[in-house]
Design an enzyme around this catalytic site. Structure first.
Site, PDB file in Angstrom:
ATOM      1  N   THR A   1       3.187   5.547  -2.357  1.00  0.00           N
ATOM      2  CA  THR A   1       3.123   4.310  -3.146  1.00  0.00           C
ATOM      3  C   THR A   1       2.105   4.480  -4.267  1.00  0.00           C
ATOM      4  O   THR A   1       1.722   5.599  -4.609  1.00  0.00           O
ATOM      5  CB  THR A   1       2.817   3.105  -2.226  1.00  0.00           C
ATOM      6  OG1 THR A   1       3.007   1.891  -2.938  1.00  0.00           O
ATOM      7  CG2 THR A   1       1.394   3.142  -1.693  1.00  0.00           C
ATOM      8  N   ASN A   2       1.654   3.386  -4.875  1.00  0.00           N
ATOM      9  CA  ASN A   2       0.648   3.449  -5.938  1.00  0.00           C
ATOM     10  C   ASN A   2      -0.277   2.240  -5.801  1.00  0.00           C
ATOM     11  O   ASN A   2      -0.113   1.429  -4.900  1.00  0.00           O
ATOM     12  CB  ASN A   2       1.327   3.488  -7.314  1.00  0.00           C
ATOM     13  CG  ASN A   2       2.212   2.286  -7.517  1.00  0.00           C
ATOM     14  OD1 ASN A   2       1.750   1.151  -7.573  1.00  0.00           O
ATOM     15  ND2 ASN A   2       3.520   2.521  -7.604  1.00  0.00           N
ATOM     16  N   HIS A   3      -1.240   2.104  -6.728  1.00  0.00           N
ATOM     17  CA  HIS A   3      -2.293   1.085  -6.591  1.00  0.00           C
ATOM     18  C   HIS A   3      -1.914  -0.295  -7.101  1.00  0.00           C
ATOM     19  O   HIS A   3      -2.775  -1.167  -7.197  1.00  0.00           O
ATOM     20  CB  HIS A   3      -3.558   1.540  -7.308  1.00  0.00           C
ATOM     21  CG  HIS A   3      -4.258   2.674  -6.632  1.00  0.00           C
ATOM     22  ND1 HIS A   3      -4.777   2.567  -5.372  1.00  0.00           N
ATOM     23  CD2 HIS A   3      -4.494   3.943  -7.037  1.00  0.00           C
ATOM     24  CE1 HIS A   3      -5.329   3.725  -5.027  1.00  0.00           C
ATOM     25  NE2 HIS A   3      -5.163   4.569  -6.021  1.00  0.00           N
ATOM     26  N   SER A   4      -0.668  -0.529  -7.476  1.00  0.00           N
ATOM     27  CA  SER A   4      -0.311  -1.835  -8.030  1.00  0.00           C
ATOM     28  C   SER A   4      -0.608  -2.965  -7.039  1.00  0.00           C
ATOM     29  O   SER A   4      -0.254  -2.885  -5.863  1.00  0.00           O
ATOM     30  CB  SER A   4       1.184  -1.855  -8.374  1.00  0.00           C
ATOM     31  OG  SER A   4       1.584  -3.169  -8.693  1.00  0.00           O
TER      32      SER A   4
END
Ligand code: CTP
Ligand code: CA
Length: 223
Positions: free
Chosen positions: A33-36
């Site tokens: 995933t990512n930091h959004s």
């Protein structure tokens, strides 16, 4: 910078907003995933509904309270977001694609937990569909497409390339290297880029940023 009292200037418009990250499974216990945080997209949905729009929010997993009077479509993967967006975009007047969609996903999802071994391991990744590019290529007449971009260098130049490549009307660009801008915080310092011009917003709350983005979209649509 921008007063957050609203008039109902989006009445009669259907706005599709996407927000948050996507999660791409590796096995039953792990994902990429990512930091959004989803905060920018949720702010857009809240402000748009306050201004009278008919709002649909396609959202990846986030911790944020779901806004009232908004149709919520929860998704997890880039594939699910693609399917939901294709369906919801069909009758949308405006699409704001604030979600941070994974660009790659594991090519194979293991059915069982992957056990560690004594050697290194590598993951084979395949590309996900570019949802916004698809919308740019299958745009319905008069629909306004707003993308978001997150850059760590050459922000305006890279964002302009995305504006053209994905056939967008506007891209709201973020510089991750600026303190107080980006994924997790409550403020942003965005630059709104269209074919004609660039509007550099100051460091303001995500709600004010959302209001400015919607103001600019209306200005462009009424030209
Ligand atoms: N986007 C999308 N589908 C993808 C990837 C991105 O719809 N598979 C959208 C995002 O929601 C955003 C815009 O495209 O509105 C730009 O995303 P960004 O990650 O900044 O650009 P990419 O084109 O993916 O390029 P890169 O990550 O290499 O900078
Ligand atoms: Ca990307």
């Amino acid at each position: 910078y921008r007063d957050t009292a609203y008039e109902k200037d989006l009445t009669g418009k259907k706005i599709l907003v996407t927000a948050g990250p996507t999660r791409e499974a590796i096995d039953p216990v792990r994902y990429i995933t990512n930091h959004s945080s989803g905060k920018m997209g949720y702010a857009l949905a809240r402000v748009a509904v306050a201004r009278g729009a008919d709002v649909t929010l396609v959202t990846g997993p986030t911790e944020i309270k779901k806004p009232m009077f908004v149709k919520i479509v929860p998704v997890t993967t880039a594939k699910e977001m693609f399917e939901a967006v294709k369906e919801e975009a069909a009758d949308a007047d405006i699409v704001c694609k604030a979600a941070a969609v994974a660009d790659y996903r594991p090519k194979h999802i293991a059915d069982e937990k992957v056990k560690k071994s004594d050697s290194e391991m590598s993951l084979e990744l395949e590309k996900t569909d570019d949802i916004l590019k698809y919308l740019g290529e299958h745009r319905k007449d008069g629909q306004f497409l707003c993308g978001f971009s997150m850059e760590t260098e050459n922000m305006v130049e890279n964002s302009r390339k995305k504006l053209e490549k994905k056939k967008l009307d506007m891209i709201a660009a973020n510089n991750l290297k600026v303190a107080g801008a980006g994924f997790q915080g409550d403020t942003n310092q965005m630059t709104l880029i269209t074919k004609e011009d660039e509007t550099a917003l100051p460091m303001i709350s995500k709600e004010e940023t959302a209001a400015c983005i919607l103001d600019k979209i209306l200005e462009c649509m009424n030209k």
